[in-house]
Design a protein around this motif. Structure first.
Motif, PDB file in Angstrom:
ATOM      1  N   ASP A  65       0.836  -1.184   0.000  1.00 55.12           N
ATOM      2  CA  ASP A  65       0.000   0.000   0.000  1.00 55.12           C
ATOM      3  C   ASP A  65       0.879   1.245   0.000  1.00 55.12           C
ATOM      4  OD1 ASP A  65      -2.546   1.497   0.361  1.00 55.12           O
ATOM      5  OD2 ASP A  65      -1.620   2.011   2.281  1.00 55.12           O
ATOM      6  N   PHE A  66       0.654   2.137  -0.953  1.00 54.32           N
ATOM      7  CA  PHE A  66       1.511   3.299  -1.145  1.00 54.32           C
ATOM      8  C   PHE A  66       1.525   4.206   0.087  1.00 54.32           C
ATOM      9  CE2 PHE A  66       2.358   7.617  -2.666  1.00 54.32           C
ATOM     10  CZ  PHE A  66       3.487   7.435  -3.436  1.00 54.32           C
ATOM     11  N   ASN A  67       0.360   4.434   0.670  1.00 50.68           N
ATOM     12  CA  ASN A  67       0.252   5.404   1.753  1.00 50.68           C
ATOM     13  C   ASN A  67       0.828   4.918   3.072  1.00 50.68           C
ATOM     14  OD1 ASN A  67      -1.102   7.501   0.273  1.00 50.68           O
ATOM     15  ND2 ASN A  67      -2.903   6.186   0.251  1.00 50.68           N
ATOM     16  N   SER A  68       1.067   3.624   3.196  1.00 44.12           N
ATOM     17  CA  SER A  68       1.665   3.118   4.435  1.00 44.12           C
ATOM     18  C   SER A  68       3.034   2.508   4.167  1.00 44.12           C
ATOM     19  CB  SER A  68       0.747   2.074   5.081  1.00 44.12           C
ATOM     20  OG  SER A  68       0.574   0.960   4.227  1.00 44.12           O
ATOM     21  N   ALA A  69       3.663   2.941   3.070  1.00 43.47           N
ATOM     22  CA  ALA A  69       4.913   2.323   2.643  1.00 43.47           C
ATOM     23  C   ALA A  69       6.014   2.451   3.684  1.00 43.47           C
ATOM     24  CB  ALA A  69       5.374   2.947   1.325  1.00 43.47           C
ATOM     25  N   LYS A  70       6.081   3.572   4.377  1.00 38.37           N
ATOM     26  CA  LYS A  70       7.160   3.753   5.341  1.00 38.37           C
ATOM     27  C   LYS A  70       7.043   2.759   6.484  1.00 38.37           C
ATOM     28  CE  LYS A  70       9.383   7.322   6.168  1.00 38.37           C
ATOM     29  NZ  LYS A  70       9.942   8.580   6.671  1.00 38.37           N
ATOM     30  N   ILE A  71       5.824   2.317   6.759  1.00 38.77           N
ATOM     31  CA  ILE A  71       5.622   1.345   7.834  1.00 38.77           C
ATOM     32  C   ILE A  71       5.853  -0.071   7.327  1.00 38.77           C
ATOM     33  CG2 ILE A  71       3.927   0.409   9.465  1.00 38.77           C
ATOM     34  CD1 ILE A  71       2.545   3.126   9.420  1.00 38.77           C
ATOM     35  N   ARG A  72       5.377  -0.338   6.088  1.00 38.64           N
ATOM     36  CA  ARG A  72       5.399  -1.705   5.587  1.00 38.64           C
ATOM     37  C   ARG A  72       6.583  -2.007   4.684  1.00 38.64           C
ATOM     38  NH1 ARG A  72      -0.251  -3.134   3.101  1.00 38.64           N
ATOM     39  NH2 ARG A  72       0.830  -5.097   2.888  1.00 38.64           N
ATOM     40  N   GLY A  73       7.353  -0.989   4.348  1.00 43.91           N
ATOM     41  CA  GLY A  73       8.486  -1.214   3.464  1.00 43.91           C
ATOM     42  C   GLY A  73       9.498  -2.154   4.106  1.00 43.91           C
ATOM     43  N   ASN A  74       9.807  -3.260   3.432  1.00 40.13           N
ATOM     44  CA  ASN A  74      10.724  -4.271   3.963  1.00 40.13           C
ATOM     45  C   ASN A  74      12.172  -3.830   3.780  1.00 40.13           C
ATOM     46  OD1 ASN A  74      11.862  -6.664   4.842  1.00 40.13           O
ATOM     47  ND2 ASN A  74      11.663  -7.659   2.848  1.00 40.13           N
ATOM     48  N   GLN A  75      12.966  -3.918   4.838  1.00 42.09           N
ATOM     49  CA  GLN A  75      14.365  -3.550   4.751  1.00 42.09           C
ATOM     50  C   GLN A  75      15.277  -4.760   4.898  1.00 42.09           C
ATOM     51  OE1 GLN A  75      14.615  -0.616   7.835  1.00 42.09           O
ATOM     52  NE2 GLN A  75      13.673   0.986   6.604  1.00 42.09           N
ATOM     53  N   LYS A 293     -10.809  11.166 -36.506  1.00 43.53           N
ATOM     54  CA  LYS A 293      -9.633  11.706 -35.842  1.00 43.53           C
ATOM     55  C   LYS A 293      -9.916  11.942 -34.368  1.00 43.53           C
ATOM     56  CE  LYS A 293      -8.308  14.207 -40.059  1.00 43.53           C
ATOM     57  NZ  LYS A 293      -8.151  15.551 -40.681  1.00 43.53           N
ATOM     58  N   VAL A 294      -8.840  11.931 -33.593  1.00 41.97           N
ATOM     59  CA  VAL A 294      -8.928  12.275 -32.174  1.00 41.97           C
ATOM     60  C   VAL A 294      -8.059  13.494 -31.947  1.00 41.97           C
ATOM     61  CG1 VAL A 294      -8.500  11.543 -29.805  1.00 41.97           C
ATOM     62  CG2 VAL A 294      -9.310   9.886 -31.508  1.00 41.97           C
ATOM     63  N   GLY A 295      -8.651  14.551 -31.405  1.00 44.43           N
ATOM     64  CA  GLY A 295      -7.917  15.767 -31.112  1.00 44.43           C
ATOM     65  C   GLY A 295      -7.454  15.801 -29.668  1.00 44.43           C
ATOM     66  N   GLN A 296      -7.451  16.957 -29.073  1.00 44.53           N
ATOM     67  CA  GLN A 296      -7.000  17.115 -27.701  1.00 44.53           C
ATOM     68  C   GLN A 296      -7.939  16.416 -26.719  1.00 44.53           C
ATOM     69  OE1 GLN A 296      -6.569  21.474 -27.430  1.00 44.53           O
ATOM     70  NE2 GLN A 296      -4.377  21.133 -27.070  1.00 44.53           N
ATOM     71  N   ILE A 297      -7.321  15.785 -25.722  1.00 47.40           N
ATOM     72  CA  ILE A 297      -8.080  15.169 -24.643  1.00 47.40           C
ATOM     73  C   ILE A 297      -7.589  15.763 -23.324  1.00 47.40           C
ATOM     74  CG2 ILE A 297      -8.590  13.027 -23.404  1.00 47.40           C
ATOM     75  CD1 ILE A 297      -8.245  11.507 -25.984  1.00 47.40           C
ATOM     76  N   PHE A 298      -8.522  16.257 -22.521  1.00 46.84           N
ATOM     77  CA  PHE A 298      -8.190  16.791 -21.210  1.00 46.84           C
ATOM     78  C   PHE A 298      -8.761  15.872 -20.144  1.00 46.84           C
ATOM     79  CE2 PHE A 298      -8.317  20.417 -24.102  1.00 46.84           C
ATOM     80  CZ  PHE A 298      -7.085  21.028 -23.839  1.00 46.84           C
ATOM     81  N   LEU A 299      -7.916  15.547 -19.169  1.00 43.59           N
ATOM     82  CA  LEU A 299      -8.326  14.624 -18.112  1.00 43.59           C
ATOM     83  C   LEU A 299      -8.136  15.258 -16.738  1.00 43.59           C
ATOM     84  CD1 LEU A 299      -6.609  11.280 -19.239  1.00 43.59           C
ATOM     85  CD2 LEU A 299      -9.010  11.888 -19.529  1.00 43.59           C
ATOM     86  N   SER A 300      -9.039  14.940 -15.833  1.00 44.75           N
ATOM     87  CA  SER A 300      -8.862  15.224 -14.413  1.00 44.75           C
ATOM     88  C   SER A 300      -9.032  13.893 -13.699  1.00 44.75           C
ATOM     89  CB  SER A 300      -9.891  16.247 -13.919  1.00 44.75           C
ATOM     90  OG  SER A 300      -9.710  16.495 -12.530  1.00 44.75           O
ATOM     91  N   THR A 301      -7.923  13.364 -13.150  1.00 40.75           N
ATOM     92  CA  THR A 301      -7.893  11.967 -12.710  1.00 40.75           C
ATOM     93  C   THR A 301      -7.752  11.839 -11.202  1.00 40.75           C
ATOM     94  OG1 THR A 301      -6.844  11.346 -14.808  1.00 40.75           O
ATOM     95  CG2 THR A 301      -6.740   9.746 -13.009  1.00 40.75           C
ATOM     96  N   ASN A 302      -8.560  10.960 -10.626  1.00 39.02           N
ATOM     97  CA  ASN A 302      -8.400  10.555  -9.235  1.00 39.02           C
ATOM     98  C   ASN A 302      -7.758   9.174  -9.202  1.00 39.02           C
ATOM     99  OD1 ASN A 302      -9.591  12.840  -8.061  1.00 39.02           O
ATOM    100  ND2 ASN A 302     -11.654  11.984  -8.282  1.00 39.02           N
ATOM    101  N   TYR A 303      -6.812   8.990  -8.282  1.00 41.18           N
ATOM    102  CA  TYR A 303      -6.111   7.715  -8.140  1.00 41.18           C
ATOM    103  C   TYR A 303      -6.506   7.071  -6.818  1.00 41.18           C
ATOM    104  CZ  TYR A 303      -3.211   9.687 -11.855  1.00 41.18           C
ATOM    105  OH  TYR A 303      -2.770  10.247 -13.030  1.00 41.18           O
ATOM    106  N   ASP A 304      -7.042   5.865  -6.887  1.00 37.43           N
ATOM    107  CA  ASP A 304      -7.477   5.149  -5.686  1.00 37.43           C
ATOM    108  C   ASP A 304      -6.763   3.804  -5.595  1.00 37.43           C
ATOM    109  OD1 ASP A 304      -9.536   7.071  -4.863  1.00 37.43           O
ATOM    110  OD2 ASP A 304     -10.591   6.405  -6.661  1.00 37.43           O
ATOM    111  N   LYS A 305      -6.675   3.294  -4.375  1.00 38.31           N
ATOM    112  CA  LYS A 305      -6.085   1.973  -4.104  1.00 38.31           C
ATOM    113  C   LYS A 305      -4.697   1.858  -4.757  1.00 38.31           C
ATOM    114  CE  LYS A 305     -10.636  -0.214  -3.890  1.00 38.31           C
ATOM    115  NZ  LYS A 305     -11.537  -1.251  -4.460  1.00 38.31           N
ATOM    116  N   ILE A 306      -3.847   2.831  -4.470  1.00 35.14           N
ATOM    117  CA  ILE A 306      -2.505   2.851  -5.056  1.00 35.14           C
ATOM    118  C   ILE A 306      -1.616   1.857  -4.316  1.00 35.14           C
ATOM    119  CG2 ILE A 306      -0.516   4.275  -5.653  1.00 35.14           C
ATOM    120  CD1 ILE A 306      -2.369   6.721  -5.320  1.00 35.14           C
ATOM    121  N   THR A 307      -0.997   0.969  -5.056  1.00 30.97           N
ATOM    122  CA  THR A 307      -0.026   0.038  -4.486  1.00 30.97           C
ATOM    123  C   THR A 307       1.236   0.055  -5.335  1.00 30.97           C
ATOM    124  OG1 THR A 307      -0.913  -1.838  -5.745  1.00 30.97           O
ATOM    125  CG2 THR A 307      -1.815  -1.480  -3.532  1.00 30.97           C
TER     126      THR A 307
END
Length: 369
Positions: A65-75, A293-307
């Motif tokens: 889990d990205f947000n708890s990496a400092k706790i779970r990161g294996n050394q 054809k495909v022209g410009q695409i604009f995105l606003s993205t939310n990222y969830d469950k990041i690992t």
């Protein structure tokens, strides 16, 4: 998380776990090492061999889990490690504590020195093992240089790649569920008559909506110091063959210390993810609305469950000399892909230019007859 929390996860402090990669041969007492040719731990003195787990027998590489990496990161690397830094190119590598690092695997400099370790570096969760051994890498080099037309014939006969160093490169891989609101322009072509001829007119329409996509294993090279273009040219790996990390796999090899931290890696990953999302969304919309054809695409993205995973992938680095000049090469330790610089024959270049000029002259002559 603050930007600096995991930007640098540190260097090496000797681990306090058992010294697996310094395992002694039960027959003769010599140190056993990982053999890419047989995917086993072998003794080069008496022939003892111990098979390592096959991919189907290996446990799945854990997503952290990205947000708890400092706790779970294996050394825990599973063995005592040391870190050395090259004073010439700045490259940092990790070795078994018992090994002597006499030269830098990146530039060949002998100006290497131990790092005064104060922090721990995260241990990898997975590894792509070497499948190409040193002998095979040497054979790949010989075939490669023989096929280069502009290389002097003398060089093809006498050049031998030396100082082959097996090295594991560091990578971050990221997973995330993405949800994006988008605005996309699609073009629709129509043939219309203008005077005596037909031209294509494009009508652009804007579409908006929500797009969802799961990103699996977006790969980022975790180094800021390695600038060798040959390494980057061959660094394409099949991460489907990833094995759960075991210190046996890195026995006898060096590992580049990551210098691109977890947070900075994620920033790079998001740039790649945005590119992938736009490409996939563009293809989806074009097909859905039958656009031309495909022209410009604009995105606003939310990222969830990041690992994420921290993994190692194999490469061979070597150099060769011709007429007192040194040339570097890199060979992918999994696929055998090779990249490098080679000497150039001025005579062969001149011949190629003469032939090109003659072909162009002949082309214009035939077209003006």
């Amino acid at each position: 998380m603050a930007d600096n929390d995991m930007n640098e996860l540190g260097q090496i402090e000797s681990a306090t776990t058992m010294d697996v990669t310094d395992t002694k041969c039960p027959n003769c007492g010599a140190t056993v090492k990982y053999d890419p040719a047989t995917l086993s731990m072998t003794c080069e003195y008496c022939g003892y061999s111990k098979a390592l787990p096959k991919p189907e027998d290996s446990a799945e590489v854990q997503e952290i889990d990205f947000n708890s990496a400092k706790i779970r990161g294996n050394q825990d690397w599973g063995t005592k490690k040391k870190s050395v830094v090259c004073q010439q190119c700045g490259g940092e590598t990790i070795y078994d504590e018992a090994e002597t690092a006499s030269c830098c695997p990146f530039c060949g400099s002998t100006s290497v020195m131990p790092v005064d370790d104060k922090e721990d570096v995260m241990a990898p969760g997975g590894v792509v093992p070497f499948e190409v051994n040193r002998e095979k890498a040497s054979g790949i080099f010989k075939n490669w240089i023989k096929k280069k037309w502009f290389v002097p014939n003398e060089a093809k006969k006498v050049c031998e790649a030396k100082n082959f160093s097996g090295l594991y490169l560091p990578y971050w891989t990221y997973d995330s569920q993405t949800t994006s609101s988008y605005s996309a322009k699609l073009g629709f072509d129509k043939r219309v008559k203008r005077g005596d001829s037909y031209v294509t007119e494009t009508t652009w329409r804007t579409y908006t909506g929500i797009y969802e996509e799961f990103i699996d294993d977006m790969v980022v090279y975790a180094s800021k110091k390695t600038t060798d273009p040959n390494i980057k040219a061959v660094s394409s790996f099949d991460f489907a063959k990833l094995r759960t990390y075991s210190p046996e796999f890195v026995a006898g090899f060096a590992a580049e210390r990551y210098t691109l931290g977890l947070d900075d890696g994620w920033k790079e990953a998001k740039v790649k993810i945005q590119s992938q999302l736009k490409s996939n969304l563009g293809s989806k919309l074009r097909k859905q609305y039958r656009a031309d054809k495909v022209g410009q695409i604009f995105l606003s993205t939310n990222y969830d469950k990041i690992t994420f995973k921290y993994v190692l992938a194999p490469i061979w680095i070597a150099n060769f000399k011709f007429k007192d000049k040194s040339y570097n090469i890199a060979v992918n330790g999994q696929t055998g892909r090779i990249s490098g610089q080679a000497p150039i024959s001025p005579i062969k270049v001149a011949i190629a230019i003469i032939i090109a000029i003659a072909v162009i002259a002949l082309f214009f002559y035939l077209n003006n007859m």
